[in-house]
Design an enzyme around this catalytic site. Structure first.
Site, short mmCIF file in Angstrom:
data_model
loop_
_atom_site.label_atom_id
_atom_site.label_comp_id
_atom_site.label_asym_id
_atom_site.label_seq_id
_atom_site.Cartn_x
_atom_site.Cartn_y
_atom_site.Cartn_z
N GLU A 179 -14.82 78.28 -50.22
CA GLU A 179 -15.07 77.98 -51.72
C GLU A 179 -15.17 76.48 -51.92
O GLU A 179 -14.71 75.71 -51.33
CB GLU A 179 -13.70 78.45 -52.38
CG GLU A 179 -13.76 78.30 -53.92
CD GLU A 179 -12.32 78.74 -54.48
OE1 GLU A 179 -11.98 80.01 -54.23
OE2 GLU A 179 -11.81 78.06 -55.22
N CYS B 128 -8.46 78.32 -50.17
CA CYS B 128 -8.06 77.11 -49.65
C CYS B 128 -7.78 77.30 -48.23
O CYS B 128 -7.15 78.22 -47.51
CB CYS B 128 -6.71 76.90 -50.41
SG CYS B 128 -6.95 76.88 -52.10
N1 ACO Z 1 -10.48 61.49 -39.97
C1 ACO Z 1 -11.79 61.70 -39.31
N2 ACO Z 1 -12.15 63.00 -38.93
C2 ACO Z 1 -11.33 64.06 -39.09
C3 ACO Z 1 -9.98 63.89 -39.80
C4 ACO Z 1 -9.80 62.64 -40.11
N3 ACO Z 1 -8.56 62.39 -41.01
N4 ACO Z 1 -9.36 65.15 -39.82
C5 ACO Z 1 -10.10 65.94 -39.42
N5 ACO Z 1 -11.35 65.36 -38.80
C6 ACO Z 1 -12.38 65.89 -38.21
C7 ACO Z 1 -11.94 65.97 -36.68
O1 ACO Z 1 -12.44 65.03 -35.90
C8 ACO Z 1 -12.79 67.36 -36.11
O2 ACO Z 1 -13.97 66.91 -35.94
P1 ACO Z 1 -14.42 66.83 -34.42
O3 ACO Z 1 -13.87 67.97 -33.59
O4 ACO Z 1 -16.03 66.73 -34.80
O5 ACO Z 1 -14.07 65.49 -34.04
C9 ACO Z 1 -12.84 68.06 -37.50
O6 ACO Z 1 -12.63 67.31 -38.61
C10 ACO Z 1 -11.60 69.18 -37.38
O7 ACO Z 1 -10.56 68.72 -36.92
P2 ACO Z 1 -9.17 69.54 -36.59
O8 ACO Z 1 -8.21 69.04 -35.89
O9 ACO Z 1 -9.62 70.87 -36.17
O10 ACO Z 1 -8.95 69.87 -38.26
P3 ACO Z 1 -7.20 69.82 -38.89
O11 ACO Z 1 -6.28 70.47 -38.12
O12 ACO Z 1 -7.12 68.07 -38.91
O13 ACO Z 1 -7.55 70.33 -40.13
C11 ACO Z 1 -8.29 70.29 -42.65
C12 ACO Z 1 -8.55 69.84 -40.97
C13 ACO Z 1 -7.53 71.69 -42.54
C14 ACO Z 1 -9.33 69.71 -43.59
C15 ACO Z 1 -7.00 69.30 -42.60
O14 ACO Z 1 -7.36 67.98 -42.57
C16 ACO Z 1 -6.25 69.64 -44.16
O15 ACO Z 1 -5.51 70.31 -43.97
N6 ACO Z 1 -6.43 68.56 -45.02
C17 ACO Z 1 -5.60 68.72 -46.28
C18 ACO Z 1 -6.12 69.84 -47.06
C19 ACO Z 1 -7.49 69.99 -47.16
O16 ACO Z 1 -8.20 69.17 -47.53
N7 ACO Z 1 -8.27 71.25 -46.90
C20 ACO Z 1 -9.53 71.48 -47.29
C21 ACO Z 1 -9.99 71.55 -48.63
S1 ACO Z 1 -11.45 72.70 -48.82
C22 ACO Z 1 -11.02 74.26 -49.08
O17 ACO Z 1 -9.74 74.25 -49.18
C23 ACO Z 1 -12.05 75.15 -49.01
#
Ligand code: ACO
Ligand code: ZN
Length: 502
Positions: free
Chosen positions: A390, A356
């Site tokens: 995962e 996760c």
């Molecule tokens: N809308 C559009 N694009 C987004 C968004 C959003 N809300 N959030 C992130 N992105 C894109 C960014 O634009 C970036 O892409 P780019 O650099 O090409 O523009 C990319 O995703 C990563 O952005 P970061 O700023 O590095 O990521 P962030 O710190 O926002 O974290 C994460 C991403 C970890 C998925 C976060 O959204 C989160 O914690 N979400 C909730 C939990 C979750 O869904 N975790 C993943 C589950 S899958 C697993 O656990 C294996």
């Protein structure tokens, strides 16, 4: 009139006839959009009806309580009375089966008045990422309604303020009575019921059953350090925690308290100024701590509980033993503040290098997610393995991974040198995997998504056009947060040998 006796054909001119399972246009988040939503729950309090709705084409984190005036009752789809879906499958009694799986009931449409031009768009990952975006006109009503529901329903919960006594059993989340006494630091906790049920997925959290309780957000707000965050999804905090306008979490040990006062009392005693475990990376103000889920069970469980608030379709398991947790922090004069984390199985039969992953909402969209991902691949490089996250990935998880994979692979492609003067640079997919630790199937899917694989003169070649290269270079200029492998002080452990030694 509909031919089928089982179906409701009532003219719906007011919200009074609405039932759980109805679908109708609802004003979303107080904006101008009226997408189709399903009523998950209806509650009446002080003569006012509140509706907990799920927007059909959108992620569950946008689900919310709304008042009557937010409903467009001119176009309602009622659930069939018998709850029987087409194809001979029996649906559960209630029709609150949504995107999480199960069989959707048949719906009939009752259209009253002029059909309105409705805005309908696919699930947008850009929505709901802002923790404040869930605040709406129905919030006050929501809090009151949530209290009522909480009194009625027993949500499964874990209490993790005490280290569990059992060591190596798998526990499924069960309702655990726990009481926090105002005057004392201790929290009387119930005993988690051990089950013989094996862990269902590699992750600390597995796919949850989609019942009414776990479909609805149960925590109004959390306060973590200097941030107030509105949760996105259900998390099995103990029953007495879900009745409150806010729960207060110690940002260092992650223990939760019912009130600010209780937390202040805790903070006097809590000596932690950083996560437990070993600091294995530090560059500038960014650090990573490695936490063993067996050695720091209480912290690991609290972390999973906190993470569940932002991770969907997951059920908490008590067994943190098989996992390591990598917590990323930002340092200032007050301590090392948690920004995000990822968990990782000590041994993965499926080559998962992340179970996760989470960036806490106040830190999202700033590049920390990709930093966490980069760190996870750096660990895999140290292990000399390829790895993959995962499955399934969340919508935001997929976006982040795709972006990371694309940038990492394009970076390799732009930096390979041709062997001879007039030669084209040559690299195999296996070599890309070795250089990046990205698993082969993810490399291939990324190349396909980027449209870089072409069939030319009887063989597959990778060709990158000038436009893609320019876009990539521009994107890399903004990616300032990077992992420096020199700052990682870590040696991988062979967990299979360790297990045999015990
Ligand atoms: N809308 C559009 N694009 C987004 C968004 C959003 N809300 N959030 C992130 N992105 C894109 C960014 O634009 C970036 O892409 P780019 O650099 O090409 O523009 C990319 O995703 C990563 O952005 P970061 O700023 O590095 O990521 P962030 O710190 O926002 O974290 C994460 C991403 C970890 C998925 C976060 O959204 C989160 O914690 N979400 C909730 C939990 C979750 O869904 N975790 C993943 C589950 S899958 C697993 O656990 C294996
Ligand atoms: Zn603490």
């Amino acid at each position: 009139m509909n031919d089928n006796d089982d179906e409701l054909t009532t003219f719906c001119d007011s919200a009074a006839s609405l039932v759980e399972g109805c679908r109708l246009p609802v004003r979303m988040q107080g904006g101008d959009d009226w997408p189709l939503a399903e009523i998950i729950s209806i509650k009446e309090i002080r003569g006012q009806r509140g509706y907990y709705v799920h927007y059909v084409d959108f992620n569950k984190r946008l689900d919310e309580w709304v008042g009557e005036s937010w409903l467009d009752t001119r176009k309602v789809q009622f659930p069939r009375r018998d709850g029987v879906a087409t194809g001979g499958t029996t649906t559960p009694k209630k029709t609150h089966i949504g995107s999480g799986g199960g069989v959707m009931p048949n719906f009939i449409s009752v259209i009253a008045g002029e059909p309105r031009q409705l805005v309908s768009r696919p699930a947008s990952p850009t929505l709901g990422n802002d923790s404040s975006s869930l605040v709406n006109g129905g919030a006050v009503l929501a809090a009151a309604l949530q209290k009522k529901i909480n009194r009625k329903r027993k949500a499964p919960s874990i209490d993790n303020n005490e280290e569990p006594k059992q060591n190596s059993k798998t526990f499924q989340s069960e309702p655990v009575p726990s009481v926090e006494t105002e005057g004392s630091e201790t929290t009387a906790s119930g005993t988690a019921t051990p089950t013989t049920r094996p862990r269902q997925s590699g992750s600390m959290v597995a796919h949850g059953h989609d019942d009414l309780v776990t479909r609805m957000k149960n925590i109004e707000m959390i306060e973590l350090g200097r941030n107030r965050i509105r949760p996105w999804y259900f998390a099995p905090y103990p029953q007495e925690m879900v009745n409150l306008p806010c729960i207060y979490i110690c940002e260092f040990c992650l223990k939760y308290r019912k009130s600010k006062k209780c937390l202040e009392r805790h903070l006097i005693k809590c000596k932690l100024k950083h996560p437990p475990g070993n600091e294995i990376y530090r560059k500038g103000s960014i650090s990573f701590f490695e936490i063993d889920g067996r050695k720091n069970k209480c912290y690991a469980q609290n972390l999973c509980l906190l993470a569940k608030l932002f991770l969907d379709h997951k059920t908490l398991y008590y067994d943190t033993d098989p996992f390591l947790f990598y917590v990323m922090t930002e340092f200032d004069a007050r301590g090392f503040h948690i920004v995000g984390y990822f968990s990782k199985e000590k041994e993965s039969t499926e080559d998962y290098n992340v179970a996760c992953i989470l960036t806490l909402p106040p830190y999202q969209r700033k590049g920390y997610g990709k930093l966490l991902i980069e760190f996870s691949y750096e660990l895999s490089k140290f292990e000399g393995k390829t790895g993959s996250p995962e499955k399934p990935l969340s919508d935001l998880g997929l976006l982040s991974y795709r972006s990371y994979w694309a940038q990492t692979i394009l970076d390799i492609l732009t930096h390979i040198k041709p062997v001879g003067d007039n030669e084209k640079p040559i690299i195999t997919i296996n070599e890309i995997c070795e250089l990046t630790s990205i698993k082969k199937e993810d490399v291939i899917s990324t190349l396909q998504n980027l449209n870089l694989i072409n069939y030319y003169k009887g063989q597959y070649i990778i060709s990158v056009n000038e436009e893609t290269l320019q876009q990539h270079e521009k994107a890399m200029e903004t990616r300032t947060l990077r992992i420096d492998p020199k700052c990682l002080h870590w040696t991988p452990k062979d967990w299979s040998k360790r297990a045999k030694c015990v």
